[in-house]
Write a protein that holds these residues in place. Structure first.
Motif, PDB file in Angstrom:
ATOM      1  N   PRO A   1       0.838  -1.204   0.000  1.00 48.67           N
ATOM      2  CA  PRO A   1       0.000   0.000   0.000  1.00 48.67           C
ATOM      3  C   PRO A   1       0.871   1.252   0.000  1.00 48.67           C
ATOM      4  O   PRO A   1       2.083   1.165   0.230  1.00 48.67           O
ATOM      5  CB  PRO A   1      -0.790  -0.126   1.305  1.00 48.67           C
ATOM      6  N   PRO A   2       0.291   2.423  -0.224  1.00 49.65           N
ATOM      7  CA  PRO A   2       1.071   3.670  -0.157  1.00 49.65           C
ATOM      8  C   PRO A   2       1.672   3.861   1.232  1.00 49.65           C
ATOM      9  O   PRO A   2       1.144   3.355   2.225  1.00 49.65           O
ATOM     10  CB  PRO A   2       0.028   4.753  -0.455  1.00 49.65           C
ATOM     11  N   SER A   3       2.771   4.599   1.292  1.00 47.72           N
ATOM     12  CA  SER A   3       3.444   4.803   2.577  1.00 47.72           C
ATOM     13  C   SER A   3       2.577   5.568   3.568  1.00 47.72           C
ATOM     14  O   SER A   3       2.781   5.478   4.783  1.00 47.72           O
ATOM     15  CB  SER A   3       4.767   5.561   2.364  1.00 47.72           C
ATOM     16  N   GLU A   4       1.586   6.316   3.067  1.00 46.85           N
ATOM     17  CA  GLU A   4       0.707   7.092   3.938  1.00 46.85           C
ATOM     18  C   GLU A   4      -0.576   6.336   4.299  1.00 46.85           C
ATOM     19  O   GLU A   4      -1.568   6.964   4.677  1.00 46.85           O
ATOM     20  CB  GLU A   4       0.353   8.421   3.274  1.00 46.85           C
ATOM     21  N   TYR A   5      -0.548   5.016   4.236  1.00 49.04           N
ATOM     22  CA  TYR A   5      -1.751   4.248   4.571  1.00 49.04           C
ATOM     23  C   TYR A   5      -2.220   4.526   5.997  1.00 49.04           C
ATOM     24  O   TYR A   5      -3.396   4.316   6.336  1.00 49.04           O
ATOM     25  CB  TYR A   5      -1.512   2.753   4.371  1.00 49.04           C
ATOM     26  N   HIS A   6      -1.325   5.031   6.844  1.00 44.86           N
ATOM     27  CA  HIS A   6      -1.699   5.329   8.236  1.00 44.86           C
ATOM     28  C   HIS A   6      -2.811   6.380   8.302  1.00 44.86           C
ATOM     29  O   HIS A   6      -3.592   6.388   9.263  1.00 44.86           O
ATOM     30  CB  HIS A   6      -0.481   5.826   9.015  1.00 44.86           C
ATOM     31  N   ILE A   7      -2.884   7.266   7.328  1.00 45.99           N
ATOM     32  CA  ILE A   7      -3.984   8.226   7.283  1.00 45.99           C
ATOM     33  C   ILE A   7      -5.307   7.478   7.304  1.00 45.99           C
ATOM     34  O   ILE A   7      -6.234   7.814   8.057  1.00 45.99           O
ATOM     35  CB  ILE A   7      -3.909   9.096   6.009  1.00 45.99           C
ATOM     36  N   HIS A   8      -5.398   6.458   6.490  1.00 43.00           N
ATOM     37  CA  HIS A   8      -6.639   5.707   6.316  1.00 43.00           C
ATOM     38  C   HIS A   8      -6.939   4.826   7.528  1.00 43.00           C
ATOM     39  O   HIS A   8      -8.054   4.841   8.052  1.00 43.00           O
ATOM     40  CB  HIS A   8      -6.542   4.855   5.044  1.00 43.00           C
ATOM     41  N   THR A   9      -5.940   4.069   7.967  1.00 44.57           N
ATOM     42  CA  THR A   9      -6.188   3.129   9.062  1.00 44.57           C
ATOM     43  C   THR A   9      -6.560   3.835  10.353  1.00 44.57           C
ATOM     44  O   THR A   9      -7.458   3.384  11.080  1.00 44.57           O
ATOM     45  CB  THR A   9      -4.963   2.230   9.295  1.00 44.57           C
ATOM     46  N   GLU A  10      -5.888   4.938  10.655  1.00 45.61           N
ATOM     47  CA  GLU A  10      -6.162   5.622  11.918  1.00 45.61           C
ATOM     48  C   GLU A  10      -7.533   6.291  11.917  1.00 45.61           C
ATOM     49  O   GLU A  10      -8.196   6.364  12.958  1.00 45.61           O
ATOM     50  CB  GLU A  10      -5.063   6.635  12.229  1.00 45.61           C
ATOM     51  N   ILE A  11      -7.989   6.753  10.761  1.00 43.80           N
ATOM     52  CA  ILE A  11      -9.354   7.289  10.673  1.00 43.80           C
ATOM     53  C   ILE A  11     -10.367   6.163  10.785  1.00 43.80           C
ATOM     54  O   ILE A  11     -11.366   6.271  11.517  1.00 43.80           O
ATOM     55  CB  ILE A  11      -9.546   8.078   9.366  1.00 43.80           C
ATOM     56  N   PHE A  12     -10.133   5.067  10.079  1.00 43.43           N
ATOM     57  CA  PHE A  12     -11.052   3.922  10.148  1.00 43.43           C
ATOM     58  C   PHE A  12     -11.205   3.411  11.582  1.00 43.43           C
ATOM     59  O   PHE A  12     -12.291   3.017  12.008  1.00 43.43           O
ATOM     60  CB  PHE A  12     -10.557   2.786   9.256  1.00 43.43           C
ATOM     61  N   LYS A  13     -10.125   3.406  12.335  1.00 50.59           N
ATOM     62  CA  LYS A  13     -10.164   2.920  13.711  1.00 50.59           C
ATOM     63  C   LYS A  13     -11.063   3.778  14.595  1.00 50.59           C
ATOM     64  O   LYS A  13     -11.633   3.291  15.573  1.00 50.59           O
ATOM     65  CB  LYS A  13      -8.749   2.888  14.308  1.00 50.59           C
ATOM     66  N   ARG A  14     -11.196   5.059  14.245  1.00 48.61           N
ATOM     67  CA  ARG A  14     -11.939   5.997  15.088  1.00 48.61           C
ATOM     68  C   ARG A  14     -13.325   6.335  14.569  1.00 48.61           C
ATOM     69  O   ARG A  14     -14.152   6.843  15.327  1.00 48.61           O
ATOM     70  CB  ARG A  14     -11.122   7.303  15.221  1.00 48.61           C
TER      71      ARG A  14
END
Length: 246
Positions: A75-88
């Motif tokens: 995945p893109p290196s910025e996948y953390h944007i997506h995962t951290e929003i999904f978690k919340r």
């Protein structure tokens, strides 16, 4: 949770990426994700795939730690944007990271975006994330997601934006009209700094009447048909073409 047709989801994500690139909200970078409701799995365009020629076969599936579950690329290196929003945000099923011109310019000028355009009147509070580098760590993704809170969009100063929605089509439409709203605000401020902003009962009614499911579909259909007419979706199915046609 209903049954999700993975191929249809991959095709919608790929279309969203290509259409956003075609109108200049994405460039060589940027990403669109879709989380399967009630799960810790999401689809996103792969890091290696060109945003101008991405296909459904380039959409990978990952878990909330960014581990690859399906696909042949990371995945893109910025996948953390997506995962951290999904978690919340359990109601959010799509996250889009754009690089829009006018929203970014307003941020550089430290001008808050206001509701000035009918169909862009859903703009409320737009938080600003001040770290302008790639959001490529879980810590930064969490900071961004916390700052976003319950809002529709967040600005990454000097960088771009992140917009969320309940579907790919909804997040796509919001992305379109956030930028259109910012463009109209920018142009109006060239004429006079003290611009007229939607407010009061007029704002409430405009929001209630201008943002309906039918409008979301209308926006998607318009851009899809335009992209088809201009040849921007040629080969979008990729290696999934045979399955998608069955």
């Amino acid at each position: 949770m209903g049954i999700v047709d993975k191929n249809v989801v991959k095709l919608d994500v790929a279309k969203a990426v290509r259409m956003l690139e075609k109108i200049g909200l994405l460039d060589m970078n940027g990403h669109v994700s879709y989380r399967i409701a009630g799960t810790d799995q999401f689809f996103i365009n792969s890091r290696k795939a060109s945003r101008a020629s991405v296909t459904a076969a380039d959409i990978v599936m990952c878990d909330m730690d960014g581990r690859l579950l399906e696909g042949d690329s990371e995945p893109p290196s910025e996948y953390h944007i997506h995962t951290e929003i999904f978690k919340r945000r359990s109601e959010v099923l799509c996250v889009i990271h754009n690089h829009p011109h006018y929203q970014t310019v307003l941020g550089i000028a430290d001008v808050a975006m206001k509701p000035v355009f009918g169909i862009g009147s859903f703009v409320k509070n737009v938080p600003v994330y001040e770290k302008s580098s790639l959001v490529n760590t879980a810590e930064m993704g969490a900071e961004l997601a916390e700052l976003l809170g319950d809002e529709v969009t967040i600005q990454l100063r000097h960088h771009g934006t992140v917009t969320v929605g309940e579907s790919v089509k909804a997040a796509f439409a919001k992305s379109i009209f956030l930028e259109e709203n910012a463009k109209k605000q920018y142009d109006a401020m060239l004429l006079r700094h003290d611009i007229r902003v939607l407010n009061g009962e007029n704002l409430v009614r405009t929001r209630d009447t201008a943002w309906q499911p039918s409008i979301i579909q209308k926006v998607w259909t318009y851009h899809e048909e335009k992209a088809l007419k201009e040849g921007a979706l040629i080969g979008i199915e990729g290696d999934l073409q045979e399955e998608l046609l069955q």
